[in-house]
Design a protein around this motif. Structure first.
Motif, mmCIF file in Angstrom:
data_model
loop_
_atom_site.group_PDB
_atom_site.id
_atom_site.type_symbol
_atom_site.label_atom_id
_atom_site.label_comp_id
_atom_site.label_asym_id
_atom_site.label_seq_id
_atom_site.Cartn_x
_atom_site.Cartn_y
_atom_site.Cartn_z
ATOM 1 N N TYR A 39 39.133 37.989 44.623
ATOM 2 C CA TYR A 39 38.969 39.017 43.600
ATOM 3 C C TYR A 39 37.611 38.848 42.878
ATOM 4 O O TYR A 39 37.012 39.933 42.530
ATOM 5 C CB TYR A 39 40.032 38.768 42.392
ATOM 6 N N SER A 42 35.151 40.558 45.092
ATOM 7 C CA SER A 42 35.450 42.015 44.967
ATOM 8 C C SER A 42 34.758 42.646 43.964
ATOM 9 O O SER A 42 34.069 43.735 43.717
ATOM 10 C CB SER A 42 37.023 42.368 45.033
ATOM 11 N N ALA A 43 34.816 41.816 42.708
ATOM 12 C CA ALA A 43 34.479 42.374 41.372
ATOM 13 C C ALA A 43 32.874 42.471 41.270
ATOM 14 O O ALA A 43 32.255 43.416 40.985
ATOM 15 C CB ALA A 43 35.056 41.464 40.323
ATOM 16 N N MET A 67 37.884 41.636 35.292
ATOM 17 C CA MET A 67 37.951 42.501 36.231
ATOM 18 C C MET A 67 38.982 41.754 37.269
ATOM 19 O O MET A 67 39.951 42.188 38.053
ATOM 20 C CB MET A 67 36.860 42.877 37.191
ATOM 21 N N ILE A 68 38.939 40.317 37.474
ATOM 22 C CA ILE A 68 39.506 39.497 38.235
ATOM 23 C C ILE A 68 41.147 39.569 37.542
ATOM 24 O O ILE A 68 42.225 39.614 38.330
ATOM 25 C CB ILE A 68 39.002 37.895 38.121
ATOM 26 N N GLN A 71 42.692 42.821 38.672
ATOM 27 C CA GLN A 71 43.051 42.914 39.977
ATOM 28 C C GLN A 71 44.331 41.982 40.252
ATOM 29 O O GLN A 71 45.315 42.369 40.995
ATOM 30 C CB GLN A 71 42.055 42.476 40.843
ATOM 31 N N TYR A 72 44.528 40.789 39.637
ATOM 32 C CA TYR A 72 45.664 39.886 39.781
ATOM 33 C C TYR A 72 46.842 40.726 39.476
ATOM 34 O O TYR A 72 47.931 40.847 39.932
ATOM 35 C CB TYR A 72 45.435 38.495 39.037
ATOM 36 N N GLN A 74 47.356 43.675 39.117
ATOM 37 C CA GLN A 74 47.653 44.946 39.842
ATOM 38 C C GLN A 74 48.332 44.482 41.287
ATOM 39 O O GLN A 74 48.622 45.336 42.041
ATOM 40 C CB GLN A 74 46.526 45.746 40.014
ATOM 41 N N LYS A 75 48.355 42.996 41.437
ATOM 42 C CA LYS A 75 48.799 42.668 42.933
ATOM 43 C C LYS A 75 50.124 43.211 43.280
ATOM 44 O O LYS A 75 51.040 43.013 42.403
ATOM 45 C CB LYS A 75 48.964 41.196 42.785
ATOM 46 N N GLU A 78 49.016 47.905 44.553
ATOM 47 C CA GLU A 78 47.401 48.455 44.749
ATOM 48 C C GLU A 78 47.862 49.786 45.526
ATOM 49 O O GLU A 78 48.737 49.906 46.130
ATOM 50 C CB GLU A 78 46.900 47.507 45.932
ATOM 51 N N GLU A 95 42.519 52.575 39.195
ATOM 52 C CA GLU A 95 40.918 52.153 38.860
ATOM 53 C C GLU A 95 40.994 51.395 37.588
ATOM 54 O O GLU A 95 41.874 50.952 36.967
ATOM 55 C CB GLU A 95 40.203 53.431 38.760
ATOM 56 N N TYR A 96 39.676 50.720 37.638
ATOM 57 C CA TYR A 96 39.515 49.693 36.352
ATOM 58 C C TYR A 96 39.679 50.577 35.180
ATOM 59 O O TYR A 96 39.282 51.727 35.094
ATOM 60 C CB TYR A 96 38.235 49.156 36.428
#
Length: 113
Positions: A39, A42-43, A67-68, A71-72, A74-75, A78, A95-96
């Motif tokens: 992540y 990716s960020a 961001m990490i 993303q976590y 949202q696991k 996605e 999205e962010y």
């Protein structure tokens, strides 16, 4: 495009990931370290592409952490905008969130072709 400088990378990246682990309450869960590292990359890729930067300034390190964490959280959902089960419906961010995007926009470079 260059990720955080190799010498600085281990220190800063480890601090970013350690902070993310603490925020998410994942202490002792070593398998999550690799996912959070993914992540993190990716960020960083998103920041390079969105902001048109050659290197990431220290002022964006906390944004990488945010961001990490995003993303976590949202696991598992996605690319899912919403989901309904009977009379219950859930919506997900695809999205962010604005707080992250606003900070990235302040570092964005304009490219003139």
């Amino acid at each position: 495009m260059a990720y955080l400088d190799e010498d600085i990378l281990s220190d800063v990246s480890d601090k970013i990931i350690t902070t993310s682990i603490k925020i998410l309450g994942l202490e002792g869960n070593t398998s999550s370290h690799y996912l959070l590292e993914h992540y993190s990359h990716s960020a960083q890729d998103f920041i390079f592409d969105f902001c048109k930067l050659n290197e990431i300034p220290p002022s964006l390190y906390t944004v990488i952490t945010e961001m990490i964490v995003f993303q976590y959280k949202q696991k598992g959902v996605e690319n899912v905008a919403s989901e309904g089960k009977g009379s219950v419906s859930e919506s997900y961010l695809t999205e962010y969130p604005p707080n992250i995007m606003n900070r990235l926009k302040s570092h964005r470079k304009i490219v003139i072709l």
